[in-house]
Design a protein around this motif. Structure first.
Motif, PDB file in Angstrom:
ATOM      1  N   ALA A 168       0.840  -1.204   0.000  1.00  0.00           N
ATOM      2  CA  ALA A 168       0.000   0.000   0.000  1.00  0.00           C
ATOM      3  C   ALA A 168       0.874   1.253   0.000  1.00  0.00           C
ATOM      4  O   ALA A 168       1.804   1.358   0.796  1.00  0.00           O
ATOM      5  CB  ALA A 168      -0.920  -0.004   1.217  1.00  0.00           C
ATOM      6  N   ALA A 169       0.558   2.182  -0.879  1.00  0.00           N
ATOM      7  CA  ALA A 169       1.310   3.441  -0.949  1.00  0.00           C
ATOM      8  C   ALA A 169       0.581   4.405  -1.865  1.00  0.00           C
ATOM      9  O   ALA A 169      -0.291   4.005  -2.632  1.00  0.00           O
ATOM     10  CB  ALA A 169       2.729   3.203  -1.481  1.00  0.00           C
ATOM     11  N   MET A 170       0.967   5.670  -1.777  1.00  0.00           N
ATOM     12  CA  MET A 170       0.515   6.656  -2.754  1.00  0.00           C
ATOM     13  C   MET A 170       1.587   6.687  -3.835  1.00  0.00           C
ATOM     14  O   MET A 170       2.725   7.097  -3.593  1.00  0.00           O
ATOM     15  CB  MET A 170       0.365   8.031  -2.096  1.00  0.00           C
ATOM     16  N   THR A 171       1.244   6.208  -5.032  1.00  0.00           N
ATOM     17  CA  THR A 171       2.257   6.007  -6.069  1.00  0.00           C
ATOM     18  C   THR A 171       2.079   6.888  -7.306  1.00  0.00           C
ATOM     19  O   THR A 171       2.981   6.926  -8.151  1.00  0.00           O
ATOM     20  CB  THR A 171       2.262   4.529  -6.533  1.00  0.00           C
ATOM     21  N   GLN A 172       0.942   7.564  -7.422  1.00  0.00           N
ATOM     22  CA  GLN A 172       0.754   8.461  -8.572  1.00  0.00           C
ATOM     23  C   GLN A 172       1.621   9.694  -8.353  1.00  0.00           C
ATOM     24  O   GLN A 172       1.336  10.538  -7.499  1.00  0.00           O
ATOM     25  CB  GLN A 172      -0.725   8.851  -8.715  1.00  0.00           C
ATOM     26  N   VAL A 173       2.674   9.801  -9.140  1.00  0.00           N
ATOM     27  CA  VAL A 173       3.756  10.748  -8.858  1.00  0.00           C
ATOM     28  C   VAL A 173       3.269  12.197  -8.836  1.00  0.00           C
ATOM     29  O   VAL A 173       3.645  12.981  -7.960  1.00  0.00           O
ATOM     30  CB  VAL A 173       4.894  10.563  -9.886  1.00  0.00           C
ATOM     31  N   ASP A 174       2.415  12.563  -9.775  1.00  0.00           N
ATOM     32  CA  ASP A 174       1.923  13.943  -9.813  1.00  0.00           C
ATOM     33  C   ASP A 174       0.987  14.238  -8.642  1.00  0.00           C
ATOM     34  O   ASP A 174       1.002  15.341  -8.089  1.00  0.00           O
ATOM     35  CB  ASP A 174       1.228  14.220 -11.143  1.00  0.00           C
ATOM     36  N   ASP A 175       0.172  13.259  -8.249  1.00  0.00           N
ATOM     37  CA  ASP A 175      -0.693  13.434  -7.072  1.00  0.00           C
ATOM     38  C   ASP A 175       0.136  13.659  -5.813  1.00  0.00           C
ATOM     39  O   ASP A 175      -0.225  14.462  -4.951  1.00  0.00           O
ATOM     40  CB  ASP A 175      -1.594  12.205  -6.878  1.00  0.00           C
ATOM     41  N   CYS A 176       1.248  12.951  -5.706  1.00  0.00           N
ATOM     42  CA  CYS A 176       2.136  13.120  -4.546  1.00  0.00           C
ATOM     43  C   CYS A 176       2.694  14.543  -4.500  1.00  0.00           C
ATOM     44  O   CYS A 176       2.826  15.132  -3.423  1.00  0.00           O
ATOM     45  CB  CYS A 176       3.293  12.120  -4.611  1.00  0.00           C
TER      46      CYS A 176
END
Length: 312
Positions: A83-91
């Motif tokens: 589990a992670a936040m992986t959408q680079v632009d969203d980060c």
């Protein structure tokens, strides 16, 4: 403890509704040496035909109390943390949300793993590097150029400073298809665009070693079964640009390559900077784990078969 000793092992997967999580559950659910627990925010979105072959627990990994409560019930031998936040632009746009999911949640998992003597297998990324001199070995020094990479590097640093048994799985541009998922990938995007007769621009100045989701899952499972610790590069072996990937995809599906235009990354405006040349050298994983990834062309073939099954 190695699973090869013949003792049954409790394995907990975070983010089990995601692409990698689904592949892990799919591979492990029929392993008689594994007591399998899938976790995620909300209900399981895994195939109904898999029900009964694994347990499901709702878990928000950004909630420390929930993490500790789930561990107190399951007492897992191994956790594969996908589990992670992986959408680079969203980060880049939501730095607070990214930090909570990619750094603080790892802090909670480490605390729980320390309490229950759990082996933590943590997913990381090529984006911890600046992309100036890839492909990289496990010993290369991180220097991220975007916020996603910063948070993944900080999570690794938490593991380095911890007292638990840990393995870091660094991977690159994971592609695949899974149940109930809308996220596309370069192969599906190229196929759909060319079938519709659209002209597409694809960059030829970024290099990656794209990773089939099934290969990544198998790499994680090899680490879990051996109880291996340390850093492992788990990716594909082919060093390609997105343009190379698009051409191979078009050739496989016998679509018109003339619709693919070579471009460079300076023509695209994105919130997050991308490292130009990453990719991994995977000799360590091959030697120590017996890891053997498919070629990118073979990966396209696997996706094509899965698409046929999904359509039938």
């Amino acid at each position: 403890m190695s699973i090869e000793s013949g003792l049954k092992k409790t394995v907990l997967v975070t983010g089990a509704n995601g692409l990698l999580g689904q592949k892990l559950i799919g591979f492990l659910r029929n392993d008689e040496n594994v007591e399998l627990i899938g976790t995620g925010k909300g209900a399981s979105r895994l195939p109904e035909s898999w029900e009964g072959s694994y347990s499901w627990m709702e878990l928000d990994i950004t909630d420390r109390d929930q993490v500790m409560a789930v561990f107190s019930v399951t007492k897992p031998d191994s956790v594969i943390h996908t589990a992670a936040m992986t959408q680079v632009d969203d980060c880049e746009k939501d730095r607070e949300g990214c930090r909570i999911l990619n750094v603080e949640a790892v802090r909670y998992l480490i605390e729980a793993c320390e309490k229950y003597d759990t082996h933590l297998i943590h997913l990381s990324t090529d984006f911890i590097f600046d992309g100036e001199d890839g492909p990289y070995t496990e010993e290369a020094l991180p220097n991220p150029v975007n916020y996603y990479g910063v948070t993944k590097m900080e999570a690794e640093n938490l593991l380095f400073a911890s007292k638990i048994r840990w393995a870091i799985v660094r991977t690159v541009l994971v592609y695949g298809i899974a149940q109930d998922m809308s996220r596309s990938n370069i192969i599906l995007w190229v196929k759909k665009s060319l079938e519709e007769g659209k002209t597409i621009k694809v960059v030829n100045d970024q290099w990656r070693t794209p990773t089939l989701a099934e290969d990544l899952a198998e790499g994680c499972i090899l680490i879990m079964k051996k109880g291996a610790t340390g850093i492992f590069n788990i990716s594909g072996a082919d060093f390609l640009t997105p343009y190379d990937m698009a051409i191979q995809s078009a050739e496989y599906f016998r679509l018109d390559k003339n619709l693919i235009t070579m471009s460079d990354s300076t023509l695209f405006t994105q919130p997050a900077k991308r490292p130009p040349r990453t990719g991994f050298i995977i000799d360590k994983a091959k030697k120590e784990l017996g890891y053997s990834p498919k070629s990118f062309l073979a990966g396209i073939g696997i996706l094509a078969k899965q698409l046929k099954l999904a359509d039938s």
